[in-house]
Enzyme design. Structure first.
Site, mmCIF file in Angstrom:
data_model
loop_
_atom_site.group_PDB
_atom_site.id
_atom_site.type_symbol
_atom_site.label_atom_id
_atom_site.label_comp_id
_atom_site.label_asym_id
_atom_site.label_seq_id
_atom_site.Cartn_x
_atom_site.Cartn_y
_atom_site.Cartn_z
ATOM 1 N N ARG A 1 28.690 -22.506 -26.775
ATOM 2 C CA ARG A 1 29.212 -21.146 -26.899
ATOM 3 C C ARG A 1 29.112 -20.646 -28.348
ATOM 4 O O ARG A 1 28.983 -19.455 -28.589
ATOM 5 C CB ARG A 1 30.668 -21.126 -26.449
ATOM 6 C CG ARG A 1 31.201 -19.723 -26.299
ATOM 7 C CD ARG A 1 32.480 -19.684 -25.513
ATOM 8 N NE ARG A 1 33.527 -20.441 -26.180
ATOM 9 C CZ ARG A 1 34.753 -20.605 -25.683
ATOM 10 N NH1 ARG A 1 35.045 -20.119 -24.505
ATOM 11 N NH2 ARG A 1 35.652 -21.280 -26.335
ATOM 12 N N TYR B 1 35.989 -4.602 -10.257
ATOM 13 C CA TYR B 1 35.441 -4.488 -11.618
ATOM 14 C C TYR B 1 34.623 -3.215 -11.788
ATOM 15 O O TYR B 1 34.646 -2.588 -12.852
ATOM 16 C CB TYR B 1 34.588 -5.716 -11.959
ATOM 17 C CG TYR B 1 35.434 -6.935 -12.238
ATOM 18 C CD1 TYR B 1 36.094 -7.085 -13.453
ATOM 19 C CD2 TYR B 1 35.595 -7.932 -11.287
ATOM 20 C CE1 TYR B 1 36.893 -8.188 -13.716
ATOM 21 C CE2 TYR B 1 36.389 -9.044 -11.537
ATOM 22 C CZ TYR B 1 37.030 -9.169 -12.752
ATOM 23 O OH TYR B 1 37.820 -10.256 -13.011
ATOM 24 N N ARG C 1 35.577 -23.269 -11.493
ATOM 25 C CA ARG C 1 35.353 -23.004 -12.913
ATOM 26 C C ARG C 1 35.236 -24.300 -13.723
ATOM 27 O O ARG C 1 35.594 -24.330 -14.896
ATOM 28 C CB ARG C 1 36.466 -22.113 -13.479
ATOM 29 C CG ARG C 1 36.738 -20.861 -12.650
ATOM 30 C CD ARG C 1 35.575 -19.901 -12.599
ATOM 31 N NE ARG C 1 35.257 -19.317 -13.866
ATOM 32 C CZ ARG C 1 35.745 -18.161 -14.315
ATOM 33 N NH1 ARG C 1 36.561 -17.473 -13.584
ATOM 34 N NH2 ARG C 1 35.380 -17.688 -15.468
ATOM 35 N N ASP D 1 27.790 -15.923 -13.318
ATOM 36 C CA ASP D 1 29.008 -15.115 -13.204
ATOM 37 C C ASP D 1 28.889 -14.181 -12.014
ATOM 38 O O ASP D 1 27.779 -13.801 -11.630
ATOM 39 C CB ASP D 1 29.265 -14.306 -14.486
ATOM 40 C CG ASP D 1 30.729 -13.906 -14.561
ATOM 41 O OD1 ASP D 1 31.540 -14.716 -15.027
ATOM 42 O OD2 ASP D 1 31.070 -12.786 -14.120
ATOM 43 N N ARG E 1 34.436 -23.545 -20.412
ATOM 44 C CA ARG E 1 35.812 -23.330 -20.856
ATOM 45 C C ARG E 1 36.486 -24.496 -21.565
ATOM 46 O O ARG E 1 36.742 -24.444 -22.741
ATOM 47 C CB ARG E 1 36.674 -22.927 -19.670
ATOM 48 C CG ARG E 1 36.324 -21.558 -19.142
ATOM 49 C CD ARG E 1 37.011 -21.326 -17.852
ATOM 50 N NE ARG E 1 37.512 -19.959 -17.700
ATOM 51 C CZ ARG E 1 38.389 -19.604 -16.808
ATOM 52 N NH1 ARG E 1 38.911 -20.477 -16.009
ATOM 53 N NH2 ARG E 1 38.771 -18.362 -16.716
HETATM 54 O O1 CP3 Z 1 32.793 -22.399 -11.557
HETATM 55 C C1 CP3 Z 1 32.044 -22.542 -12.535
HETATM 56 O O2 CP3 Z 1 32.294 -23.348 -13.411
HETATM 57 C C2 CP3 Z 1 30.755 -21.750 -12.584
HETATM 58 C C3 CP3 Z 1 30.769 -20.679 -13.501
HETATM 59 C C4 CP3 Z 1 31.555 -19.408 -13.232
HETATM 60 C C5 CP3 Z 1 31.815 -18.489 -14.283
HETATM 61 N N1 CP3 Z 1 32.387 -17.374 -13.718
HETATM 62 C C6 CP3 Z 1 31.479 -18.671 -15.710
HETATM 63 C C7 CP3 Z 1 32.298 -17.966 -16.713
HETATM 64 C C8 CP3 Z 1 32.055 -18.852 -12.038
HETATM 65 C C9 CP3 Z 1 32.097 -19.431 -10.629
HETATM 66 C C10 CP3 Z 1 32.569 -17.572 -12.365
HETATM 67 C C11 CP3 Z 1 33.125 -16.648 -11.360
HETATM 68 C C12 CP3 Z 1 33.925 -15.501 -11.814
HETATM 69 N N2 CP3 Z 1 33.683 -14.666 -12.864
HETATM 70 C C13 CP3 Z 1 35.045 -15.010 -11.131
HETATM 71 C C14 CP3 Z 1 35.590 -15.574 -9.841
HETATM 72 C C15 CP3 Z 1 36.339 -16.842 -10.024
HETATM 73 C C16 CP3 Z 1 37.738 -16.711 -10.547
HETATM 74 O O3 CP3 Z 1 38.066 -17.457 -11.474
HETATM 75 O O4 CP3 Z 1 38.489 -15.917 -9.984
HETATM 76 C C17 CP3 Z 1 35.522 -13.892 -11.834
HETATM 77 C C18 CP3 Z 1 36.723 -13.058 -11.472
HETATM 78 C C19 CP3 Z 1 34.642 -13.678 -12.929
HETATM 79 C C20 CP3 Z 1 34.675 -12.585 -13.942
HETATM 80 C C21 CP3 Z 1 34.868 -13.130 -15.309
HETATM 81 N N3 CP3 Z 1 33.902 -13.793 -16.029
HETATM 82 C C22 CP3 Z 1 36.041 -13.081 -16.122
HETATM 83 C C23 CP3 Z 1 37.353 -12.458 -15.692
HETATM 84 C C24 CP3 Z 1 35.757 -13.716 -17.330
HETATM 85 C C25 CP3 Z 1 36.595 -13.837 -18.592
HETATM 86 C C26 CP3 Z 1 37.763 -14.679 -18.487
HETATM 87 C C27 CP3 Z 1 37.485 -16.119 -18.078
HETATM 88 O O5 CP3 Z 1 37.355 -16.995 -18.925
HETATM 89 O O6 CP3 Z 1 37.414 -16.339 -16.885
HETATM 90 C C28 CP3 Z 1 34.425 -14.196 -17.241
HETATM 91 C C29 CP3 Z 1 33.720 -14.963 -18.262
HETATM 92 C C30 CP3 Z 1 33.295 -16.326 -17.867
HETATM 93 N N4 CP3 Z 1 32.567 -16.627 -16.748
HETATM 94 C C31 CP3 Z 1 33.519 -17.514 -18.603
HETATM 95 C C32 CP3 Z 1 32.889 -18.547 -17.888
HETATM 96 C C33 CP3 Z 1 32.782 -19.988 -18.287
HETATM 97 C C34 CP3 Z 1 34.328 -17.613 -19.907
HETATM 98 C C35 CP3 Z 1 33.590 -17.042 -21.057
HETATM 99 C C36 CP3 Z 1 33.154 -18.074 -22.052
HETATM 100 O O7 CP3 Z 1 33.429 -19.254 -21.908
HETATM 101 O O8 CP3 Z 1 32.463 -17.668 -22.978
#
Ligand code: CP3
Length: 343
Positions: free
Chosen positions: A40, A153, A27, A76, A31
């Site tokens: 964002r 999910y 990640r 995602d 963020r």
């Molecule tokens: O690794 C990276 O930096 C690449 C980007 C990436 C995102 N999601 C962007 C994102 C990756 C690899 C993911 C994978 C992902 N998405 C997972 C598996 C990894 C893990 O952490 O367990 C899961 C479970 C998700 C589902 C998901 N997407 C959730 C639960 C959320 C909200 C909470 C959070 O911040 O994680 C997202 C949104 C998301 N996906 C964000 C980002 C940067 C945050 C939203 C934002 O910044 O607007």
């Protein structure tokens, strides 16, 4: 395609000798980075994901900012349910919401598994553009969610600590659960092959909620699908499996065709090495909350972790994703602890 100037990650995944271990952070794109937060404010989540220029820019931000040894494409895991015809909303600050959950056989029959390359064409374009812009600087990682985590999910409809509905579905209707898991597996294999064709050098499978299953249920509902994916991709690119929390599966997964296993901080490096008999590259397992320590302590703890894993067959990483509260200089200190030391 240009030669890689930094191929430490690929070497570590192939089990070849390296002068130091590669480092990246799950990640890492997004963020906590101010330049991400600025974007964002202008574009909503799926606009960022679906616009190749934005996704490429966000992917490159941590490479420039903190000097990691790999880029991971900004996307995602929930684009797969979308490609299967399921609506996914991202509520800013709250997380994903899938208003129409999977409940019945009819729901499963109506899911699409075809044309993933067309439907997720924007991911392929983002990968190809990022690969060009990286200009061989570091390798590019593609990814997907593991079938069990995606089922979580699709059945639960939103995040959960316990995944009760997903488990109820699997335990009470195992035949339906396996049909759903197989459909997710089929589309994921096509999706990852397309990602590799579009420019991904490595792929990681995120089984973020694997640890909510006990050993026997992991073996029924998670492991066979992880193995199918690893087997299907073994001739295409190195595969990293990240079954978070499922330390009990490390021994068997070390025999799989995956190139590496990701682990979280709930297992010691020593125990993980013992369970995998030194057979496979390991990735992890710094507790992301430790990035809140003073910089000197982050570096001490990171070096201690590396000495416990050993320099070879090892990819330095966190045990789960970096959280939004981490100061950028602390993230960089973690990377510098690896890059600035003699090993
Ligand atoms: O690794 C990276 O930096 C690449 C980007 C990436 C995102 N999601 C962007 C994102 C990756 C690899 C993911 C994978 C992902 N998405 C997972 C598996 C990894 C893990 O952490 O367990 C899961 C479970 C998700 C589902 C998901 N997407 C959730 C639960 C959320 C909200 C909470 C959070 O911040 O994680 C997202 C949104 C998301 N996906 C964000 C980002 C940067 C945050 C939203 C934002 O910044 O607007």
């Amino acid at each position: 395609m240009s030669e890689l100037k930094n191929d430490l990650l690929l070497k570590a995944l192939r089990g070849e000798n390296v002068e130091r271990p590669p480092v990246w952070m799950m990640r890492q794109a997004g963020r906590y980075l101010p330049e991400y937060i600025a974007l964002r404010e202008k574009y909503d989540f799926f606009t960022r994901v679906q616009t190749p220029e934005l996704a490429a820019e966000i992917t490159l931000q941590p490479v420039r900012r903190i000097g990691v040894d790999a880029a991971i494409i900004f996307s995602d895991i929930l684009v797969i349910p979308q490609a299967m015809g399921v609506e996914v909303l991202m509520e800013e600050g709250k997380g994903p919401l899938l208003p129409n959950v999977i409940k019945t056989e009819k729901d499963i029959i109506s899911l699409f598994t075809d044309k993933v390359e067309e439907k997720l064409d924007y991911v392929m374009k983002a990968l190809t553009l990022t690969k060009q812009e990286l200009n061989g600087e570091v390798p590019l990682i593609g990814f997907a969610g593991a079938p069990w985590t995606i089922l979580c999910y699709m059945v639960e409809g939103k995040g959960s600590k316990t995944w009760e509905k997903a488990k109820e579905f699997c335990f009470t209707q195992p035949d339906l659960a396996h049909r759903l898991l197989q459909k997710i597996t089929d589309i994921t294999i096509h999706y990852l092959k397309a990602q590799i064709k579009a420019g991904a050098d490595v792929v990681q499978i995120f089984d973020s909620w694997a640890g909510s299953l006990g050993p026997e249920d992991f073996k029924r509902f998670a492991q066979p699908y992880l193995i199918q994916i690893a087997d299907a991709l073994q001739d295409d690119a190195p595969v990293i499996l990240f079954p978070k929390g499922s330390w009990y599966a490390l021994e068997e997964l070390s025999e799989s065709s995956a190139s590496a296993l990701g682990i979280d901080w709930c297992i010691s490096p020593k125990m993980a090495r013992e369970l995998t008999s030194g057979k496979i590259t390991l990735q992890g397992n710094f507790d992301p909350a430790k990035l809140l320590l003073p910089i000197d302590d982050i570096q001490k703890e990171a070096k201690k972790m590396i000495s416990e894993f050993g320099v070879q067959k090892y990819v330095v990483n966190l045990g789960h994703g970096i959280t939004p509260n981490i100061p950028v200089d602390h993230a960089r200190a973690f990377v510098d602890a690896v890059k600035g030391s003699q090993w």
